[in-house]
Design a protein around this motif. Structure first.
Motif, PDB file in Angstrom:
ATOM      1  N   GLU A 868       0.814  -1.215   0.000  1.00 22.03           N
ATOM      2  CA  GLU A 868       0.000   0.000   0.000  1.00 22.03           C
ATOM      3  C   GLU A 868       0.854   1.274   0.000  1.00 22.03           C
ATOM      4  O   GLU A 868       0.484   2.297   0.562  1.00 22.03           O
ATOM      5  CB  GLU A 868      -0.961   0.008   1.204  1.00 22.03           C
ATOM      6  N   ILE A 869       2.008   1.163  -0.636  1.00 21.71           N
ATOM      7  CA  ILE A 869       2.845   2.345  -0.815  1.00 21.71           C
ATOM      8  C   ILE A 869       2.303   3.184  -1.961  1.00 21.71           C
ATOM      9  O   ILE A 869       2.446   4.397  -1.988  1.00 21.71           O
ATOM     10  CB  ILE A 869       4.303   1.914  -1.079  1.00 21.71           C
ATOM     11  N   SER A 891       5.814  10.801  -0.438  1.00 22.05           N
ATOM     12  CA  SER A 891       4.778   9.844  -0.035  1.00 22.05           C
ATOM     13  C   SER A 891       5.260   8.414  -0.183  1.00 22.05           C
ATOM     14  O   SER A 891       5.011   7.563   0.682  1.00 22.05           O
ATOM     15  CB  SER A 891       3.517  10.068  -0.877  1.00 22.05           C
ATOM     16  N   TYR A 894       7.734   7.754   2.686  1.00 22.63           N
ATOM     17  CA  TYR A 894       7.029   7.813   3.978  1.00 22.63           C
ATOM     18  C   TYR A 894       6.241   6.526   4.227  1.00 22.63           C
ATOM     19  O   TYR A 894       6.302   5.929   5.300  1.00 22.63           O
ATOM     20  CB  TYR A 894       6.114   9.029   3.968  1.00 22.63           C
ATOM     21  N   ARG A 895       5.515   6.082   3.213  1.00 17.71           N
ATOM     22  CA  ARG A 895       4.714   4.857   3.381  1.00 17.71           C
ATOM     23  C   ARG A 895       5.612   3.620   3.485  1.00 17.71           C
ATOM     24  O   ARG A 895       5.286   2.660   4.186  1.00 17.71           O
ATOM     25  CB  ARG A 895       3.753   4.706   2.212  1.00 17.71           C
ATOM     26  N   ASP A 898       7.186   3.963   6.992  1.00 16.60           N
ATOM     27  CA  ASP A 898       6.098   3.911   7.975  1.00 16.60           C
ATOM     28  C   ASP A 898       6.555   4.389   9.349  1.00 16.60           C
ATOM     29  O   ASP A 898       6.468   3.666  10.344  1.00 16.60           O
ATOM     30  CB  ASP A 898       5.541   2.485   8.076  1.00 16.60           C
ATOM     31  N   ALA A 921       3.722  13.121   4.793  1.00 18.49           N
ATOM     32  CA  ALA A 921       5.010  12.675   4.262  1.00 18.49           C
ATOM     33  C   ALA A 921       6.003  13.823   4.180  1.00 18.49           C
ATOM     34  O   ALA A 921       7.166  13.691   4.574  1.00 18.49           O
ATOM     35  CB  ALA A 921       4.806  12.064   2.882  1.00 18.49           C
TER      36      ALA A 921
END
Length: 965
Positions: A868-869, A891, A894-895, A898, A921
């Motif tokens: 789910e990145i 983003s 950041y994903r 996590d 992010a």
């Protein structure tokens, strides 16, 4: 020698272990680390800067016109203009007697495009759609001035027509609609005329010439159809009968024109057809806090009182204000520039709206480009000036004729100009040409002297995102003196700072007296800005410091170069090693053995380094060139504790490279310890600019013992290994490649730093280059994979890209390059993250319709979808080849990481609201200093990100978060 040995034995110590024994040196506390540097008053930027793209020698135009031309013949680039299509720069060349052409279709690779001789010496040029208009000086007798205006076809470059003028012209400008040309007819004075002591009056008087360009056939233009405006009799001028017009400029709306009367210290404002509307005196100014003594001390305790401004160049700031560069002439000069009210209908007409005071001089000092040899004259001498609007911002560009730089200001508010950057130039930047339609800025320089390596050039700058690569070093304010910079110049030596891993010491050569030792903060380079001089230690006297090595107890060893004896061709005196304490007082001095000095000329000690502490202390010093009768340079080993504290010398040989260039020679200019038995030395030639060839760092392994001073036949010549070619890093700055690569050290952070000596801005461009060449562990290791061809040590983003390469996260392109400044695709950026995190993942099926199993980035994109990145676009596709933006990459990372992060309630970036999809992010990246916004408070999340920027973010995460975690 292993890398582990080097790191544990030297780099981890910052290469600054103590050396105290043998000289009864008292124990001093190490200098207290300076506080963070004060932000220079008035220095600001909005996330943009003018980036230097290229530097082209003016002599190239002569070679383009005639392959057999003498490239050493004098040729200059003075006033410049650009063709209507924005692709060809045309500059005057008074030395060669004509105009030169430079093709800037590709501004990163400007090409010499020929030369055309003119009838007379060209003083100014202006290009319209229809003509290249050149004004020339044909004067043979000051009392009978003569000139000409020529009209050339911009397509064929053939002369169309020429008309004699009624005197000697200086500058020309054309109205924005192209219908009117105005020429400042100076009829310049004879500075050697005895009856008026070179001053005024000297008739005939100058005037303003006006030409109607709207005529159908320019060949119908005659001397009689040129109108002239009489300028004599204007009240309030020094000598109203001899106005001395200098520089003419139309207002942006074309309704007015302004003219400086330099020697008369006046400004005249005309209407669009050359009728005088009004005039005013430029007035006087008192400026303190400047250097007015040519004493080699760069002290800011002088003043000029009631100095007449005597403006040269003039530019309009909007349609109601003018800015003047107050160069000065026979009576004055203010060492700065001024904004005046130039609206004849205003009650404040002629009033000073803003004046630079001492701030223009301070800029020169802050960036090490102050011409101390001009202190008793006009200092940095502002001469050229232009004002232009790029996008929504209006900039003023002010050129320092003697400091060799252009200061850039935001003048959106004429009453409050804000300094934004310094653009280093070559010598005598007279022509300042703004091309806002292409975001370009052209600087042409007039000084040319092939014998000393000073050549006239045309330089290309472009307005773009982020901080400029140059300058690379500046100084902070003096403690307790806001706005007053620490003064510096002519740096020739570097040393690590014990206990401060990100700082280095720097020292100038004999240019400054008393000598200084500066503390430099290297961390301010991390985000692309210059390194910063935080503080200075003033020594008790002046030395010719060519080498510096800091002891962790606060003392310093200096390598002091001697001079050739006055009564013979061979022989040197004054070469010595000097120990000074933390207060700058001399503790001890050790002379070079007489037997060695007797064989040298003017080149002696050129660097010092050491290792160990206490009884184990050992020093090494480099001698620049071969002694008479020897075919090698010498490296000295000096052990202060030997011979019961008297000290002992040992000697090794170093074989220098060779050169075929007449007048050139190769020598050593610095030495630094890599570990206890490995030394790194700078070996360089004496050439600069396009001729520069050898600027290299070599390593040598030194045996435990060397030859005694009295046994020259036993000197062992050490085997050398090339470690770093610094020339590509110097050339990558796109300026005039500097000659004197002088300082080298390994800081406590393990990075290798180098600096060039700017020779005090005398017979040199004055630009100082301070380089972070990268990690010593990599640079001095054997059998490492070669760096990418576009990632030379010292270049911007070198460390992150090199790390990415050595970690196996990228192989670059097939041509050996990394493509630093290429925009990176969504697929490529995820591949970098995927390889870095190295997850255990086995892809199954196609994650998106446009990403199947055969796709180059199938695994990284599949992993990103599964975790789910990314979910791709609304149409179901991922679009892997589309360029990724700053916000999108933030983003992705950041994903993938996590982190436990919650963005602040109030946004910290003007263009990233809390509702933005990438808000969390971006604020995480900023909070961890992985990626920061721009000076104007924006983040620019929609701007495409480059491969180098992605490498930098990952590198910072690895070095600042992952490793610590």
């Amino acid at each position: 020698m292993s890398i582990h040995h080097r790191l544990s034995g030297a780099v981890a110590l910052g290469l600054s272990a103590a050396l105290t024994v043998g000289f009864a040196a008292p124990a001093f506390a190490a200098p207290t680390a300076p506080e963070a540097p004060a932000v220079p008053a008035g220095e600001a930027a909005d996330g943009h800067a003018f980036h230097r793209l290229a530097t082209l020698p003016a002599y190239e135009n002569q070679l383009a016109a005639d392959e057999g031309a003498d490239r050493s013949a004098p040729t200059v680039a003075e006033i410049s203009t650009v063709t209507a299509d924005g692709n060809t720069v045309i500059h005057t060349d008074a030395e060669a007697g004509g105009i030169g052409f430079v093709d800037i279709t590709d501004p990163e690779n400007p090409a010499a495009d020929g030369f055309k001789p003119t009838d007379g010496s060209p003083t100014s040029v202006y290009a319209t759609e229809a003509y290249i208009i050149v004004v020339t000086d044909k004067t043979e007798d000051f009392e009978d001035p003569a000139g000409k205006v020529e009209f050339w076809d911009p397509e064929t470059r053939e002369l169309i027509h020429g008309v004699e003028l009624k005197g000697q012209p200086d500058s020309i400008d054309v109205s924005p609609d192209g219908t009117t040309a105005m020429i400042a007819m100076e009829n310049q004075r004879d500075e050697d005329r005895e009856d008026v002591d070179g001053g005024l009056p000297q008739l005939p008087a100058g005037e303003l010439a006006v030409i109607d360009l709207s005529v159908e056939d320019i060949t119908s233009l005659s001397a009689d159809s040129i109108s002239y405006t009489d300028l004599t009799g204007l009240e309030g001028l020094d000598t109203p009968e001899d106005p001395e017009p200098e520089y003419i400029k139309f207002s942006p709306d074309g309704t007015k024109a302004a003219l400086t009367l330099q020697e008369n210290n006046g400004v005249v404002v005309f209407d669009a057809v050359g009728t005088v509307l009004d005039h005013f005196s430029a007035g006087t100014v008192t400026v303190d806090g400047i250097d007015t003594a040519e004493d080699g001390n760069l002290s800011l305790d002088g003043a000029i009182t009631d100095a007449v401004r005597e403006p040269d160049a003039i530019g309009w700031v909007g349609n109601s204000h003018v800015a003047t560069a107050n160069e000065g002439d026979w009576k004055g000069g203010s060492r700065g520039w001024t904004v005046f009210n130039a609206d004849p209908e205003s009650e404040g007409f002629g009033g000073v709206v803003w004046d630079a005071g001492n701030t223009f001089e301070n800029i020169a000092h802050r960036y090490g480009q102050y011409p101390e040899h001009r202190s008793e004259n006009k200092g940095s001498e502002p001469e050229g000036l232009t004002v232009e609007t790029y996008g929504d911002t209006t900039y003023a560009f002010v050129g320092s004729e003697r400091g060799n730089f252009v200061a850039v200001y935001n003048v959106d508010d004429p009453a409050n100009p804000v300094f934004t950057q310094l653009m280093p130039s070559t010598n005598g930047p007279e022509g300042l040409l703004a091309i806002p339609e292409r975001n370009l800025m052209i600087v042409s320089s007039e000084e040319d002297d092939a014998e000393v390596g000073v050549r006239a050039t045309v330089q290309v700058y472009r307005l773009g995102q982020g901080p400029a690569d140059v300058p690379t070093l500046k100084s902070a304010d003096r403690p307790g003196e806001p706005g007053q910079p620490i003064t510096w110049s002519a740096l020739s030596a570097l040393s690590a700072v014990p206990g401060e891993p990100d700082q280095v010491y720097a020292a100038p050569d004999s240019f400054l007296s008393p000598s200084r030792i500066y503390t430099v903060d290297t961390t301010t380079q991390n985000d692309g800005g210059p390194a910063t001089i935080l503080s200075e230690l003033t020594l008790e006297r002046g030395y010719d410091i060519e080498g510096l090595w800091a002891d962790e107890d606060g003392t310093f060893w200096l390598a002091v170069e001697g001079t050739a004896v006055s009564d013979g061709e061979v022989g040197s005196e004054g070469n010595r090693l000097v120990l000074v304490d933390a207060e700058g007082q001399e503790i001890a001095s050790v002379e070079m053995p007489a037997e060695i000095a007797a064989g040298l000329k003017g080149q002696g000690f050129e660097g010092i380094t050491g290792y160990g502490t206490g009884e184990d202390a050992v020093l090494y010093a480099a001698v620049q060139r071969e002694a008479a009768g020897e075919d090698f340079a010498r490296i000295a080993k000096f052990t202060p504790a030997a011979d019961e504290g008297a000290g002992a010398w040992e000697w090794f040989g170093y074989e220098l490279g060779t050169t075929e260039t007449q007048g050139d020679w190769i020598g050593l200019s610095e030495i630094t310890a890599v570990d206890e038995d490995t030394l790194a030395v700078i070996e360089r030639d004496k050439l600069n600019g396009p001729d520069a060839s050898i600027k290299k760092v070599f390593t040598v392994d030194v045996p435990e013992s060397g030859a005694a001073t009295d046994a020259p036949e036993q000197v062992e010549v050490l085997e050398k290994t090339e470690a770093i070619d610094v020339l590509p890093a110097l050339q990558a700055l796109n300026g005039w490649t500097q000659e004197k690569l002088e300082g080298l050290t390994i800081a406590g952070n393990g990075n290798v730093y180098a600096v060039t000596d700017n020779d005090g801005v005398e017979d040199a461009t004055g630009e100082t280059v301070f380089l972070n060449l990268g990690a010593a562990e990599e640079l001095f290791a054997a059998d490492l994979v070669p760096a990418f061809t576009d990632n030379a040590p010292g270049s911007k983003h070198f460390a992150p890209v090199r790390w990415l390469q050595l970690e196996g996260l990228t192989n670059g392109y097939s041509d050996g390059s990394f493509g630093k400044y290429r925009e990176i695709s969504r697929g490529e950026s995820l591949a970098f993250v995927y390889r870095y995190l190295d997850p255990e993942f086995s892809p199954e099926g196609a994650p998106f319709p446009d990403v199947t199993g055969e796709h180059t980035h199938y695994a990284p994109i599949s992993w990103a979808k599964a975790n789910e990145i990314t979910q791709g676009y609304a149409d179901g596709e991922f679009k892997p080849t589309r360029e990724v933006t700053r916000g999108e990459f933030a983003s992705f990372l950041y994903r993938a990481i996590d982190p436990e992060h919650m963005g602040p309630e109030d946004t910290e970036f003007t263009d990233v609201p809390t509702s933005d999809a990438a808000y969390q992010a971006i604020t995480w990246l900023a909070s961890e200093a992985l990626s920061v916004g721009y000076h104007d408070g924006s983040y620019q999340p929609d701007r495409k990100i480059t491969r180098a920027e992605v490498a930098t973010i990952l590198y910072r995460y690895e070095t600042m978060i992952a490793t610590e975690g």
